[in-house]
Design a protein around this motif. Structure first.
Motif, PDB file in Angstrom:
ATOM      1  N   THR A  25       8.773  49.378   5.618  1.00 16.90           N
ATOM      2  CA  THR A  25       9.043  48.108   6.270  1.00 16.90           C
ATOM      3  C   THR A  25       8.008  47.108   5.798  1.00 16.90           C
ATOM      4  O   THR A  25       6.817  47.397   5.829  1.00 16.90           O
ATOM      5  N   ALA A  74      -1.513  50.799   6.411  1.00 17.68           N
ATOM      6  CA  ALA A  74      -0.826  49.561   6.021  1.00 17.68           C
ATOM      7  C   ALA A  74      -1.322  49.080   4.667  1.00 17.68           C
ATOM      8  O   ALA A  74      -2.521  49.075   4.413  1.00 17.68           O
ATOM      9  N   GLN A  75      -0.410  48.709   3.808  1.00 21.67           N
ATOM     10  CA  GLN A  75      -0.776  48.093   2.542  1.00 21.67           C
ATOM     11  C   GLN A  75      -0.704  46.589   2.799  1.00 21.67           C
ATOM     12  O   GLN A  75       0.363  45.991   2.732  1.00 21.67           O
ATOM     13  N   ALA A  76      -1.852  46.010   3.155  1.00 20.45           N
ATOM     14  CA  ALA A  76      -1.862  44.621   3.609  1.00 20.45           C
ATOM     15  C   ALA A  76      -2.579  43.733   2.617  1.00 20.45           C
ATOM     16  O   ALA A  76      -3.530  44.154   1.977  1.00 20.45           O
ATOM     17  N   THR A  90       2.960  46.222   4.166  1.00 19.96           N
ATOM     18  CA  THR A  90       4.053  47.181   4.073  1.00 19.96           C
ATOM     19  C   THR A  90       3.583  48.464   4.744  1.00 19.96           C
ATOM     20  O   THR A  90       2.463  48.914   4.519  1.00 19.96           O
ATOM     21  N   ILE A  91       4.448  48.981   5.611  1.00 19.02           N
ATOM     22  CA  ILE A  91       4.081  50.158   6.396  1.00 19.02           C
ATOM     23  C   ILE A  91       5.237  51.146   6.426  1.00 19.02           C
ATOM     24  O   ILE A  91       6.371  50.800   6.080  1.00 19.02           O
TER      25      ILE A  91
END
Lengths: 404, 412
Positions: A25, A74-76, A90-91
């Motif tokens: 997501t 989380a890829q933040a 994106t998580i």
């Protein structure tokens, strides 16, 4: 794919595109603010502010925010351009609720002074870092020269002097004038439940106060200039050529992209065959950048100093003879662009970026299939029609060469 | 490691292996062709041969002259990339799955019967010499190259882009002979991921690649430095580039996942210790990171930081202190964060058929089998705090190689 959209009563736009097959997501805030909304004395503030959003809120200190992102895997990240500031993560879908909690909380930074002072040092390092990248130095100066007094050519990073002088009070004022919910879009893409998303968004963002946030959208007159900048000990030379091209709102924006691909894609284009295949330029490209109410097409090449005149001449000629292409050239470019867009559709983060930026510019959803159809229908006569308005003839030329 | 029915393997008589994974969630298809050829194999007088060869494959082969080749590939919308590395080179791409079979018909022509003609070679040499100058003009790229040279003093430290002398020495004759001796099917791998029909793909690959023959021995890893080294390259630049590396356990070592988590503690997302201590708490840098470069039989942990010269020593000291502190153990929360970060990256990147094809060839190259996403996830999950402590005790940070480039020499 399914598309959803809703507005909160404070003007915050919510958008979502779901894809059943997605494993992740992507969540993101798109803020319609960037370097072009800055005055010279606060040059670099949009980007500095973007960094400050990671530095703590009423609920979380900077470190707690960082660690909470970490817990979710989380890829933040975030980025700032001349006209947009985007925060995204994106998580895995199981962390959906926590993800929304963090990203919404993060957007209400407290801008505390010690963190502000510390982050200023980081920004100054970032400016130093980019000064060591020749093509970036040229890109920024060339864009500025092309746009002249028009703010679309403002520097994103600002200068070490301007950033040094920015105060916390100026940042608060800027935040309060630009980060109105009605100047933002909150988007989600991939695997999610829309009702749940809306409910959470209302819970976290519903109380954000709405106010007017305007952008100056004056018409741009392309500047005519030819210049050379120098950098110490450079072994390669570079050139940048700029011309007007359709804006993000223009009906011919895809046409400009297809034409740029015919002329200067990294492979198979005219620039490739005339400059790269021949061994003249290790890099040569022509790209169309659609912007808010304006746009530019940029030709770029890097080469041996002794070949700079020749390479500039060839690159310029490719842009000057933009009308000169075959139907086969057009079909290949369309196929390439369509494949690129279709493949990016399999990535939730890239879909989020696509729907978010399109909404920011046009307040409209463009389904992937629709985009593909529009591109598929482009004809040579449409492109020639576009060229009668945007001729792709470069008005700004800037070169970067070494000096011993 | 578990067997997964989704992962298919087929071996050809000539030593080429085909691995495939059908993905139900995509319409794309991706391939990656790995051949054990790279700078470590380059003949000593033509360093850069593998890099030039990768580009020469774009210039036509078999029945495709270069313009026709480019037109055909563009007509099916291929997005491709040819990369020459140290031990291996990969030729990979993505497109709509239905066009995958066509790709093998075209790629077998260009890879097995490349034209390697004089005029194209002259041009590719020109471009490669410019690529070398690009590296000289970009402090980060140059510092990385110098670091690798010093970390791997033998053939594994050769710059993948080659050297000026090596490129200039290339001729159609020596390139062809290098190609014939080194571009061979033994230990080569083709991975296919996405939407395709496995039986048909294997049949196509067999038809296209069976005529490819020959074998050569693989290289053995060389000994690394046993002592610390501190190398400085003086150069005018805004920032000082700092590369610090030390040996670690190889990818085929039982501690592979433990080592991955250890690097994750140092540098996983924004919550890694280096980012927090060097950037967030002290504002010393914009970029700081640790990464693990792990291959079969060799591995390095490589730390990078870029900072203005006057902050160089403090930056290095904080990094060294963090490496030292790691021996004291980590908190349970840190461990969970590092694991969450690795797993999330793994799962999210597996959505892309292109990424998947590339990780499949590298898995098969390193392990002789393709790991499922699930088995990697389990491997990471199984790492405990005790494992980390033991690992860091057994493999302490030693034989550090420091390479700095810019306006300040540092004390290690």
């Amino acid at each position: 794919m399914m598309f959803y959209q809703k507005n909160l009563s404070n003007g915050l736009t919510l958008i979502g595109e779901s894809r059943d097959e997605a494993l992740g997501t992507a969540l993101g805030f798109f803020v319609r603010t960037g370097a072009r909304d800055e005055t010279p004395e606060i040059s670099g503030i949009s980007h500095f502010l973007e960094h400050m959003m990671f530095k703590g809120t009423k609920k979380r200190t900077a470190l707690e925010l960082t660690y909470d992102f970490g817990k979710l895997g989380a890829q933040a990240n975030a980025y700032t351009t001349e006209e947009n500031t985007v925060y995204y993560m994106t998580i895995l879908p199981e962390y959906f609720a926590d993800g929304i909690d963090i990203i919404c909380d993060m957007l209400r930074s407290t801008f505390i002074q010690p963190e502000f002072d510390m982050e200023k040092k980081v920004i100054l390092e970032e400016i130093a870092l980019y000064q060591d990248k020749p093509h970036y130095v040229l890109y920024e100066k060339a864009l500025n020269s092309f746009f002249g007094q028009h703010p679309a050519g403002n520097s994103v990073l600002g200068t070490s002097v301007s950033v040094n002088n920015i105060t916390r009070e100026q940042m608060l004022t800027y935040f309060q004038s630009r980060y109105s919910p009605s100047n933002m879009v909150f988007g989600v893409a991939g695997c999610f439940d829309w009702d749940n998303f809306c409910q959470k968004a209302e819970e976290y963002c519903g109380s954000w106060k709405n106010y007017q946030a305007q952008r100056e959208l004056s018409k741009h007159t392309p500047q005519v200039s030819q210049s050379i900048i120098k950098k110490k000990d450079l072994q390669l030379s570079h050139v940048c050529l700029l011309a007007s091209s359709p804006s993000a709102q223009h009906k011919y924006k895809y046409h400009a992209q297809v034409l740029a691909m015919i002329l200067g894609d990294v492979t198979g284009s005219k620039a490739y065959w005339q400059l790269v295949d021949t061994g003249l330029a290790d890099e040569a490209s022509i790209d169309a950048n659609e912007m808010d109410g304006t746009g530019c097409v940029m030709g770029y090449a890097s080469t041996e100093p002794k070949n700079l005149d020749k390479v500039t001449e060839i690159l310029k000629n490719i842009m000057l003879s933009a009308r000169d292409f075959s139907d086969a050239d057009l079909e290949r470019a369309k196929t390439k662009l369509k494949t690129r867009i279709a493949l990016s559709g399999e990535n939730s983060t890239r879909r989020l970026m696509a729907i978010g930026t399109k909404w920011i510019y046009n307040q409209k959803y463009e389904a992937l299939d629709h985009e593909l159809a529009v591109i598929g229908n482009i004809t040579k006569s449409d492109i020639l029609d576009m060229l009668s308005e945007f001729d792709f003839i470069p008005t700004t030329e800037m070169r970067l060469v070494g000096e011993s | 490691m578990d067997f997964d029915k989704n992962i298919k393997v087929a071996m050809l008589d000539n030593g080429l292996t085909v691995v495939g994974e059908q993905m139900s969630n995509v319409a794309s298809g991706a391939f990656s062709i790995l051949v054990p050829i790279g700078s470590a194999y380059d003949d000593a007088n033509i360093l850069g041969a593998s890099n030039v060869l990768a580009e020469m494959f774009n210039k036509g082969g078999g029945k495709y002259e270069k313009k026709k080749l480019s037109d055909e590939l563009e007509a099916i919308g291929l997005q491709n990339s040819h990369t020459a590395g140290t031990e291996t080179s990969t030729y990979s791409g993505a497109l709509f799955g239905e066009n995958l079979e066509k790709i093998f018909h075209i790629y077998s022509e260009i890879l097995l019967t490349p034209h390697l003609n004089e005029n194209d070679l002259t041009n590719v040499k020109e471009l490669t010499l410019q690529e070398l100058k690009y590296i000289e003009d970009n402090p980060l790229s140059k510092a990385r190259r110098e670091f690798l040279k010093n970390f791997y003093p033998g053939v594994f430290g050769r710059p993948t882009s080659g050297t000026e002398e090596g490129i200039k020495n290339l001729s159609t004759a020596n390139l062809l002979s290098f190609y014939k001796q080194n571009f061979l099917p033994s230990n080569s791998i083709i991975a296919v991921a996405g939407k395709f029909d496995w039986e048909k793909i294997v049949q196509t690959i067999k038809t296209c690649f069976s005529s490819w023959t020959g074998q050569k021995p693989l290289l053995f890893p060389e000994p690394l430095s046993k002592t610390d080294k501190n190398i400085h390259i003086q150069q005018d630049a805004s920032q000082l580039q700092i590369f610090l590396g030390y040996p670690g356990v190889a990818i085929d070592h039982p501690d592979n996942y433990v080592a991955a988590v250890a690097v994750g503690i140092l540098s996983g997302g924004m919550h890694g210790r280096l980012f927090v201590e060097v950037r967030e708490k002290r504002g010393l840098v914009y970029s700081v990171s640790a990464s693990r470069s792990a291959q079969k039989g060799r591995a390095a942990t490589i730390i990078y930081a870029g900072t203005t010269p006057e902050k160089g020593q403090e930056t290095l000291d904080v990094i060294l202190n963090e490496l030292h502190k790691l021996q004291d153990g980590v908190t349970e929360e840190e461990l969970q964060r590092a694991k969450a970060d690795i797993k999330s990256k793994l799962i999210l990147s597996s959505e892309s058929s292109y990424n998947r094809a590339n990780s499949m060839v590298s898995d098969f190259w390193n392990f002789g089998k393709v790991r499922t996403i699930e088995s990697i996830k389990q491997g990471i999950d199984a790492v405990t705090n005790e494992d980390l402590k033991r690992h860091l005790r057994e493999y302490p940070v030693m034989a550090k190689i420091l390479v700095t480039l810019g306006n300040a020499k540092l004390k290690l």
